[in-house]
Design a protein around this motif. Sequence first.
Motif, PDB file in Angstrom:
ATOM      1  N   LYS A 420       1.173  -1.892  11.235  1.00  0.00           N
ATOM      2  CA  LYS A 420       1.119  -2.520   9.924  1.00  0.00           C
ATOM      3  C   LYS A 420       1.928  -3.798   9.968  1.00  0.00           C
ATOM      4  CE  LYS A 420       0.662   1.865   7.438  1.00  0.00           C
ATOM      5  NZ  LYS A 420       1.242   2.735   6.382  1.00  0.00           N
ATOM      6  N   SER A 460       7.790  -4.731  -1.152  1.00  0.00           N
ATOM      7  CA  SER A 460       6.428  -4.175  -1.159  1.00  0.00           C
ATOM      8  C   SER A 460       5.991  -3.808   0.241  1.00  0.00           C
ATOM      9  CB  SER A 460       5.454  -5.187  -1.775  1.00  0.00           C
ATOM     10  OG  SER A 460       5.835  -5.501  -3.101  1.00  0.00           O
ATOM     11  N   THR A 461       6.316  -4.671   1.210  1.00  0.00           N
ATOM     12  CA  THR A 461       5.938  -4.393   2.613  1.00  0.00           C
ATOM     13  C   THR A 461       6.648  -3.153   3.119  1.00  0.00           C
ATOM     14  OG1 THR A 461       5.620  -6.741   3.008  1.00  0.00           O
ATOM     15  CG2 THR A 461       5.882  -5.339   4.938  1.00  0.00           C
ATOM     16  N   GLU A 464       4.818  -0.219   1.767  1.00  0.00           N
ATOM     17  CA  GLU A 464       3.515  -0.003   2.374  1.00  0.00           C
ATOM     18  C   GLU A 464       3.619   0.553   3.787  1.00  0.00           C
ATOM     19  OE1 GLU A 464       1.553  -3.676   2.197  1.00  0.00           O
ATOM     20  OE2 GLU A 464       1.247  -3.662   0.030  1.00  0.00           O
ATOM     21  N   THR A 497      -2.923  -2.628   5.622  1.00  0.00           N
ATOM     22  CA  THR A 497      -2.421  -1.647   6.561  1.00  0.00           C
ATOM     23  C   THR A 497      -3.274  -1.539   7.805  1.00  0.00           C
ATOM     24  OG1 THR A 497      -3.677   0.032   5.415  1.00  0.00           O
ATOM     25  CG2 THR A 497      -1.404  -0.287   4.705  1.00  0.00           C
TER      26      THR A 497
END
Length: 500
Positions: A420, A460-461, A464, A497
């Motif tokens: 990712k 946010s990353t 995720e 992703t």
Amino acid sequence: MAYKIASADEYLAITGAGIDTVKITKKAMIWPLQRCHKFSIQPQDYSINLQTMTREKLQFLLPVVFTIGPDVNRRGARGRREDLGDAPEDLGDALMKFAMLLAEGESKGGITGKQHIENIVKGIIEGETRVLVSSLTMEEIFSAREEFKRRIFRNIQSELDQFGLKIYNANVKELRDAPESNYFNSLSKKAHEGAINQARIDVAEAQRRGNVGEAQRVGEQNREIAKINAETAVQKTERDSEKAKAEATLATRKAEYKRDVDIAQIEATRATEARDEELRKAVEVKRAQTELERLRASDVVKATILRESKQQAADAKNYEEQARSNAALYSEQKAADAHAYKVKAQAEAAYISAAKEAEARLICQQKEAAGISAMANAYADMSRAFGGPAGLIQYLMIEKGVYVDLAKANADAVRGLNPKMTIWNTGAQAGSEGSSSQGTGMGGIDSIRNLYQMLPPLMSTINEQSGVVLPEWQFGKLADQISQEEVNGKGITGLGTNGK
């Protein structure tokens, strides 16, 4: 004519032609019509026992001893030039008077010059001594013995000067009684008895003073001993106190010194251990670096050798196949030309084939050797050109595509893992607002804004890729306020992703 020299205690008396009276010298040439006589200048002792009478009509014997001789130190001005043989005589010389006195005695019959001088000297001594003693009393002679001696010496010397003689020593012996006189004997008895009586008195007085003094000394001794014992006790107490203080101070100093020494030893041990650990760590680092370089060089060399060996084997195999096909073609042509020579052609073909194979192997080995030698020389030149073996190894890895192969191997290793990845941009290129701030000098504000723009997509990353949900009171509300339009408009782009 003769040359005569006198000894150390003699002089020469010369008379005759060319000399008015007498010439006194130590050495001289004796000419004809001259007479030379040697005479001694050693002093003589004259001992006389005089019987004289005092002013009190007391007769006594006065023994005296005089040492008289020529006065060699009282010379005239010309006498100092005695080393000159032609020096004229000196009428003021004491030695000349003495020599004339000797000559006068020898001129008289029956006596010598020394006897003549002795008679004159004794007569002078007797006459002057009697005159002096007759003017003194016995008490004056005894009480002023030194003065009496000096007056005799002075009166006799004044008479001897006219003969060139000098008194070198005068000694007056102990006075004695004259015949039929008991004066000194009576005085001696009187003095003896008086001395005995006085001695008895002195002994008694001394005994008295001794007994009293002894008693006083004993008392003083006892008092001094008691005083000394008391002072000694006090001093001993003080010394014991000082000794105890000194011992306590010494013990304290020893403890302090021992503590300092122990601390210094511990610090030195710790410093040594720390330094040993540092050196050991440095050695391990160097050893690890060396091992890493060795492994890298070994892998590169092995890969290079393997590749070259494979290439050489392939070249040799192609050459063999080509040689075999040429031999087959050559045998077929020979078979079509002459069947009769088939057996011979087959034999020659087999021979030629074997020779070719041997030649091919020989050429291959020569080529391999020449290639290896040339490769070694080339590697040496390249090593010097690239600054050492490390530079050569890097060049060979780049040339042979080792880094590419390593990258491919790393890519194959991570292929299928589906990582990712998220990429976002902040700064001036992210939108029109960043470009407008550069012209106004607002670089500090842009940096702060870029930092805050980076935080929401970063969180946010993290969510995720790791599934971690941050608390809402920190970044939840901030993330909700960022719209998709703001992200796209300011250069913040994200990959899903799937890695697209």
